[in-house]
Design a protein around this motif. Structure first.
Motif, mmCIF file in Angstrom:
data_model
loop_
_atom_site.group_PDB
_atom_site.id
_atom_site.type_symbol
_atom_site.label_atom_id
_atom_site.label_comp_id
_atom_site.label_asym_id
_atom_site.label_seq_id
_atom_site.Cartn_x
_atom_site.Cartn_y
_atom_site.Cartn_z
ATOM 1 N N TYR A 1 -2.864 3.892 7.397
ATOM 2 C CA TYR A 1 -3.155 2.523 6.975
ATOM 3 C C TYR A 1 -3.822 1.714 8.083
ATOM 4 O O TYR A 1 -4.790 0.985 7.840
ATOM 5 C CB TYR A 1 -1.885 1.804 6.511
ATOM 6 N N SER B 1 -4.315 4.306 -0.991
ATOM 7 C CA SER B 1 -3.037 4.666 -1.612
ATOM 8 C C SER B 1 -3.230 5.687 -2.726
ATOM 9 O O SER B 1 -2.412 6.607 -2.892
ATOM 10 C CB SER B 1 -2.336 3.417 -2.157
ATOM 11 N N LEU C 1 1.444 4.087 -3.101
ATOM 12 C CA LEU C 1 1.351 5.522 -2.835
ATOM 13 C C LEU C 1 2.548 6.255 -3.415
ATOM 14 O O LEU C 1 2.417 7.359 -3.967
ATOM 15 C CB LEU C 1 1.270 5.720 -1.315
ATOM 16 N N THR D 1 0.829 -1.203 0.000
ATOM 17 C CA THR D 1 0.000 0.000 0.000
ATOM 18 C C THR D 1 0.864 1.253 0.000
ATOM 19 O O THR D 1 0.631 2.185 -0.771
ATOM 20 C CB THR D 1 -0.926 0.015 1.234
ATOM 21 N N VAL D 2 1.883 1.273 0.857
ATOM 22 C CA VAL D 2 2.773 2.425 0.911
ATOM 23 C C VAL D 2 3.558 2.566 -0.392
ATOM 24 O O VAL D 2 3.780 3.672 -0.892
ATOM 25 C CB VAL D 2 3.737 2.309 2.102
ATOM 26 N N ASN E 1 -7.831 9.887 4.605
ATOM 27 C CA ASN E 1 -6.528 9.972 3.945
ATOM 28 C C ASN E 1 -6.175 11.379 3.504
ATOM 29 O O ASN E 1 -5.011 11.779 3.571
ATOM 30 C CB ASN E 1 -6.482 9.012 2.750
#
Length: 536
Positions: free
Chosen positions: A224, A255, A199, A195-196, A462
């Motif tokens: 997250y 993300s 991003l 996920t990171v 987010n």
């Protein structure tokens, strides 16, 4: 002691050795608790006992093979985790390093590699339990380490996942897969890591690597973990019945929105990079994309937490949707631009994989095709048409279009899941009984509203949290590279470059070469310089 197996075998040689005239057959294996087993050989008139030591690791009902362990489920979960890990390292490392301009190949690949390592350490020290531990808040778990043997060797369980009826009675018991916590911790870790890394695709080519090093643990901790607990770990969206089979909201929508938000705060790439940003290696881009596609079998196939029939359905639907989406995106490129773009095909593949993720094991095959048609066309439209006409999208420099491929496709998939989720498949996975999509009537109509609310929460959280993190970091470490680094690229940031530009492993040396090549122009040397991409 328990008789666990009886099997016949020939003992001619043993009987002969012991001077027995009979050829009798029998092995009796006696099971004891953590003790040495014996084989009793009944040969002729005598009985021979031969001790046989078997390591505890192979003995059923022991500490190493407890009664609750299902070796098949555990094997599939570990394989699935490995497949998802391969999507990041080397999958996205290769994809990022090859889809960007040559001077950013090393920096882009390293951002992915660093994030993967950093997430692992943060995950086991505090973030896992914030995502899947005991409830602290309706959207957050209590932080704590996942490192001790006592915790990691016990049966996996998500303590906040017990689902209750309105009157307080239990509707669905706590999730307790048939493998150890260690398998669960690692499986969920690779999801957090990718996920990171996804991003990062929004800020390639200009985010200060030191700021990125600070950003990764902060975003993992404050963004997250909230989405993961809320939708998967037993939080309020999980309890309400929002459907997210494998991360359409938790991973892709978050993300995409966080990347787009971070891109706003970091600022755009240099003017030259925005005007001309060709992939430095299209074939390696396809290699990274291929690892993503094949790794998605673990991404969606592992999320039922067991190797069951729903897992098989999820894997098949994943490939159906991805293939359909790739074809639709390619056809649209041919229809409107008269050329089938390889990078476009990769984008279509990704949007298909993303779109099916929230409903992979919840929809039927025909629905996966419809989702593929929409995931190949709606993000294509937002990227190719809307993006060029909406000033906000043009102002924010989203390097790889993560907003379109993950945020748009993820939200689309979540809403379509609320429409197409099949009741029987829902009973195999979801904690809320009688769950169904809108096309199946009954309570299905409200499901689309639930999906909208779930997506809205992830978007809002987010935008706010990512903005706060970026502003705080910028007070200490500049979010953006210096102008010199933006001009030069990898050599200025890392002192390393992806390719030898002059010959046989040789970098530019001012004492040997009369001219200096950059990617865009040819510069004659006027002063001493170092680095193949430095512009004098």
């Amino acid at each position: 002691m328990e008789l666990i197996r009886q099997q016949k075998c020939r003992l001619e040689n043993i009987a002969a050795h012991h001077h027995s005239p009979f050829h009798l057959f029998c092995i009796i294996i006696i099971k004891t608790q953590n003790k040495t087993k014996q084989i009793k050989l009944l040969a002729g008139s005598g009985e021979i006992a031969i001790p046989m030591s078997i390591p505890i690791a192979y003995q059923g009902g022991t500490a190493a093979v407890p009664d609750w362990l299902n070796k098949g489920d555990n094997a599939w979960q570990m394989i699935s985790a490995t497949l998802v890990g391969l999507q990041s390292v080397p999958g996205l490392v290769i994809l990022y390093g090859s889809i960007v301009k040559k001077k950013w190949a090393v920096n882009s690949a390293f951002m992915a590699l660093y994030a993967f390592a950093a997430v692992i350490i943060c995950w086991v020290i505090w973030a896992y339990k914030m995502s899947f531990g005991d409830k602290l808040l309706p959207f957050w778990g209590k932080a704590g380490p996942a490192l001790g043997q006592k915790f990691l060797l016990k049966q996996a369980a998500l303590p906040a996942s017990t689902h209750f009826h309105g009157d307080g009675s239990v509707e669905t018991a706590m999730i307790t897969p048939y493998y150890p916590m260690a398998s669960m911790v690692w499986f969920q870790c690779v999801f957090a890591a990718i996920t990171v890394i996804l991003l990062a695709g929004s800020v390639l080519g200009r985010m200060n690597i030191k700021a990125w090093m600070a950003f990764v643990p902060l975003w993992l901790t404050f963004s997250y973990t909230v989405g993961a607990f809320s939708l998967w770990g037993g939080g309020f969206l999980f309890q309400w019945g929002v459907m997210d089979y494998s991360g359409g909201f938790v991973i892709h929508l978050s993300s995409g929105i966080a990347g787009f938000t971070a891109a706003y705060w970091v600022g755009p790439r240099s003017t030259k990079d925005r005007e001309r940003f060709p992939p430095n290696n299209v074939l390696l881009t396809l290699t990274g994309a291929g690892l993503l596609w094949m790794g998605w079998a673990g991404f969606n196939g592992g999320d039922p937490y067991t190797a069951n029939i729903d897992s098989s359905m999820a894997v098949l639907n994943t490939n159906i949707c991805a293939a359909t989406s790739l074809l639709v995106w390619t056809w649209l490129d041919v229809i409107f631009f008269n050329k089938p773009s390889v990078i476009g095909a990769v984008q279509g593949m990704i949007t298909g994989l993303v779109c099916i993720t929230p409903g992979a094991g919840l929809v039927q095959g025909w629905a996966a095709i419809i989702m593929g048609i929409l995931s190949g066309s709606v993000p294509w439209f937002t990227m190719m048409i809307v993006h060029k006409r909406w000033p906000l999208l043009q102002k924010i420099d989203d390097t790889l279009g993560v907003f379109h491929t993950h945020a748009v496709a993820g939200l689309l998939g979540g809403l379509l899941t609320g429409l197409f989720a099949e009741p029987t498949l829902c009973t195999l996975f979801l904690p809320v009984t009688n769950s169904r999509g809108g096309v199946y009537g009954g309570s299905g109509g409200i499901q689309i509203l639930k999906q909208l609310v779930g997506g809205g929460f992830i978007i809002g959280w987010n935008v706010v949290v990512t903005s706060i993190i970026c502003v705080v970091i910028d007070k200490v470490i500049p979010l953006r590279m210096s102008e010199e680094q933006l001009l030069i690229g990898d050599d200025a940031v890392h002192g390393e470059e992806a390719y030898a530009l002059w010959g046989d492993g040789e970098k530019y040396d001012s004492s040997k070469h009369d001219v200096l090549h950059s990617e865009d122009t040819l510069h004659y040397r006027t002063t001493a310089s170092s680095g193949a991409t430095q512009v004098v």
